[in-house]
Design a protein around this motif. Structure first.
Motif, short mmCIF file in Angstrom:
data_model
loop_
_atom_site.label_atom_id
_atom_site.label_comp_id
_atom_site.label_asym_id
_atom_site.label_seq_id
_atom_site.Cartn_x
_atom_site.Cartn_y
_atom_site.Cartn_z
N GLY A 168 5.89 -5.12 -11.44
CA GLY A 168 5.07 -4.05 -11.98
C GLY A 168 4.01 -3.58 -11.00
N LYS A 169 3.41 -4.52 -10.29
CA LYS A 169 2.40 -4.17 -9.30
C LYS A 169 3.00 -3.31 -8.20
CE LYS A 169 -0.84 -6.26 -6.02
NZ LYS A 169 -1.29 -7.53 -5.41
N ALA A 170 4.21 -3.68 -7.74
CA ALA A 170 4.88 -2.91 -6.70
C ALA A 170 5.19 -1.49 -7.18
CB ALA A 170 6.16 -3.61 -6.27
N HIS A 171 5.61 -1.36 -8.43
CA HIS A 171 5.92 -0.04 -8.96
C HIS A 171 4.70 0.87 -8.93
CE1 HIS A 171 9.53 -1.65 -11.51
NE2 HIS A 171 9.79 -1.58 -10.22
N ARG A 172 3.53 0.30 -9.17
CA ARG A 172 2.31 1.12 -9.20
C ARG A 172 1.86 1.53 -7.81
NH1 ARG A 172 1.45 -2.60 -13.16
NH2 ARG A 172 0.28 -4.00 -11.81
N HIS A 173 2.17 0.72 -6.80
CA HIS A 173 1.62 0.97 -5.47
C HIS A 173 2.59 1.65 -4.51
CE1 HIS A 173 -1.89 -1.13 -6.62
NE2 HIS A 173 -1.41 -2.35 -6.50
N ILE A 174 3.90 1.47 -4.74
CA ILE A 174 4.87 1.88 -3.72
C ILE A 174 4.86 3.38 -3.47
CG2 ILE A 174 6.83 2.14 -5.30
CD1 ILE A 174 6.93 0.55 -1.82
N SER A 175 4.73 4.20 -4.51
CA SER A 175 4.77 5.65 -4.31
C SER A 175 3.62 6.12 -3.43
CB SER A 175 4.72 6.37 -5.67
OG SER A 175 5.85 6.05 -6.44
N GLY A 176 2.43 5.57 -3.67
CA GLY A 176 1.28 5.94 -2.85
C GLY A 176 1.46 5.52 -1.40
N ILE A 177 2.08 4.35 -1.19
CA ILE A 177 2.32 3.87 0.17
C ILE A 177 3.28 4.81 0.90
CG2 ILE A 177 3.37 2.02 1.54
CD1 ILE A 177 2.33 0.06 -0.59
N LEU A 178 4.35 5.21 0.23
CA LEU A 178 5.33 6.10 0.85
C LEU A 178 4.74 7.45 1.17
CD1 LEU A 178 8.53 5.30 -1.25
CD2 LEU A 178 7.94 4.48 1.02
N GLU A 179 3.80 7.92 0.33
CA GLU A 179 3.16 9.21 0.57
C GLU A 179 2.19 9.14 1.74
OE1 GLU A 179 3.77 12.08 -0.72
OE2 GLU A 179 5.21 11.44 -2.26
N ALA A 180 1.50 8.00 1.88
CA ALA A 180 0.40 7.91 2.83
C ALA A 180 0.81 7.39 4.21
CB ALA A 180 -0.71 7.02 2.26
N TYR A 181 1.91 6.64 4.29
CA TYR A 181 2.23 5.93 5.53
C TYR A 181 3.34 6.62 6.31
CZ TYR A 181 2.39 1.87 8.60
OH TYR A 181 2.31 1.04 9.69
N ASP A 182 3.19 6.66 7.62
CA ASP A 182 4.20 7.23 8.49
C ASP A 182 5.15 6.11 8.96
OD1 ASP A 182 5.73 8.55 10.32
OD2 ASP A 182 4.12 8.91 11.77
N PHE A 183 6.38 6.15 8.50
CA PHE A 183 7.35 5.11 8.82
C PHE A 183 8.20 5.46 10.05
CE2 PHE A 183 6.38 4.33 4.41
CZ PHE A 183 6.38 2.96 4.31
N SER A 184 7.90 6.57 10.70
CA SER A 184 8.79 7.04 11.77
C SER A 184 8.85 6.08 12.96
CB SER A 184 8.33 8.41 12.25
OG SER A 184 6.99 8.36 12.76
N ALA A 185 7.78 5.28 13.17
CA ALA A 185 7.77 4.37 14.31
C ALA A 185 8.37 3.01 14.00
CB ALA A 185 6.33 4.20 14.81
N ILE A 186 8.81 2.80 12.77
CA ILE A 186 9.35 1.51 12.35
C ILE A 186 10.87 1.55 12.40
CG2 ILE A 186 9.54 -0.11 10.42
CD1 ILE A 186 6.74 0.77 9.59
N SER A 187 11.45 0.58 13.09
CA SER A 187 12.90 0.58 13.24
C SER A 187 13.62 -0.07 12.07
CB SER A 187 13.28 -0.13 14.54
OG SER A 187 12.83 -1.49 14.51
N THR A 188 13.04 -1.13 11.50
CA THR A 188 13.70 -1.87 10.42
C THR A 188 12.68 -2.29 9.38
OG1 THR A 188 15.30 -2.74 12.01
CG2 THR A 188 15.21 -3.80 9.85
N ILE A 189 12.99 -2.09 8.11
CA ILE A 189 12.10 -2.46 7.00
C ILE A 189 12.77 -3.53 6.16
CG2 ILE A 189 10.96 -1.66 4.89
CD1 ILE A 189 10.69 1.05 6.15
N MET A 190 12.03 -4.58 5.85
CA MET A 190 12.54 -5.67 5.01
C MET A 190 11.93 -5.54 3.62
SD MET A 190 14.35 -8.49 5.01
CE MET A 190 14.52 -10.05 4.14
#
Length: 240
Positions: A168-190
Motif C-alpha cells: 500500500g505504501k508503494a502504491h501511494r508513492h510510486i506515481s509521484g516518483i515516476l513523475e519527478a525522477y529522470d530514469f534516462s541515465a539508469i540502465s537496469t531497474i530492480m
C-alpha cells in the motif's frame, strides 16, 4: 507578562494558575500520547471503518458488526473523532476523509500500515527508548530477539500485515516518483518492493512497455534479467 527563565520555578508559579495549568496540560498530553495511536490501531484491527458505509450508524451497530463492546467502542471513537478521525452526529458515527483511509477497499488505504505500526513487537520496542539512549543502539534490538525479519517470518498474520502495508505504501508513492525522477541515465531497474507488487497497470509499463515479476530486473530496452535476493545485491543499478 514578563519573560521567565526556564529554571525559575517561583516565577512560573507567580504568573498565575492559568499559566501553570497550561504547562501541566502540555506535559500530560505528551505523557498520555500513547492512548491515541493505540485507539487507532485497535479500530484498524477491528475493521470499524469497513463496517461503516457512506451513511452514519449508531455505535451499537458498529460494535455488533465488529464484535466489540459498544460502551468501550463509543469512548474510543470519540477520542479519535476529537482528532478528525470519524465524526459523531446526533449519537451516530460517520466517516471523515481521514477515517475513509482506514477502509481496506480505499484506493489510498492506510489500514495495513496503521496495523503494522501497532504490531505487538513494534509497539513494545517503541516503549524502550531508555535502552536506546543509554546503549546507543536501536531499541528493537532488545525487544525483538530474532530481529525484525525473524519476527516477521515467524508469524503468517504478522507477515501478511507487513506485506500489505509495504504494498500500500508503494502504491501511494510510486506515481509521484515516476513523475519527478529522470530514469534516462539508469540502465537496469530492480523491482524489489514488499508484499505482492503492483496491480495492473504496473508503473514500469510506462517506462518499458511491459511488467516485471517480483524479483526481476529490467534494462532500459525492456529486456528482463533474473532477479537476485536484495540482501545479496540486485542485478540492477537502481531499486524500487
Amino acid at each position: 507578562m514578563k519573560p521567565v527563565h526556564a529554571c525559575d520555578h517561583t516565577a512560573i508559579l507567580a504568573q498565575g494558575g492559568g499559566v501553570f495549568q497550561s504547562l501541566l496540560k502540555t506535559l500530560l498530553q505528551l505523557a498520555t500520547g500513547h492512548d491515541l495511536p493505540r485507539c487507532l490501531h485497535a479500530v484498524a484491527n477491528l475493521g470499524v471503518a469497513d463496517a461503516l458505509d457512506n451513511t452514519s450508524h449508531p455505535v451499537a451497530a458498529l460494535a455488533e458488526a465488529t464484535g466489540s463492546d459498544p460502551e468501550v467502542l463509543d469512548r474510543v471513537l470519540r477520542i479519535l473523532a476529537s482528532h478528525g478521525i470519524f465524526e459523531f452526529q446526533d449519537g451516530r458515527v460517520a466517516h471523515t476523509p481521514e477515517s475513509l483511509l482506514l477502509r481496506a477497499d480505499h484506493p489510498g488505504s492506510m489500514r495495513s500500515l496503521v496495523r503494522m505500526f501497532g504490531l505487538s513487537a513494534f509497539w513494545a520496542s517503541i516503549g524502550e527508548p531508555d535502552y536506546s539512549i543509554r546503549a546507543g543502539k536501536p531499541y528493537a534490538d532488545k525487544m525483538i530477539l530474532d530481529g525484525i525479519w525473524g519476527y516477521l517470518s515467524s508469524d503468517l498474520d504478522v507477515s501478511r500485515i507487513f506485506g500489505d502495508a509495504m504494498t500500500g505504501k508503494a502504491h501511494r508513492h510510486i506515481s509521484g516518483i515516476l513523475e519527478a525522477y529522470d530514469f534516462s541515465a539508469i540502465s537496469t531497474i530492480m523491482d524489489i518492493g514488499g508484499g505482492r507488487g503492483h496491480p495492473r497497470p504496473h508503473p514500469f509499463e510506462r517506462l518499458f512497455g511491459c511488467r516485471p515479476r517480483r524479483g526481476e530486473s529490467w534494462n532500459n530496452s525492456g529486456a528482463r534479467r533474473p532477479g537476485q535476493d536484495h540482501q545479496d545485491g540486485p542485478a540492477g543499478n537502481a531499486r524500487f
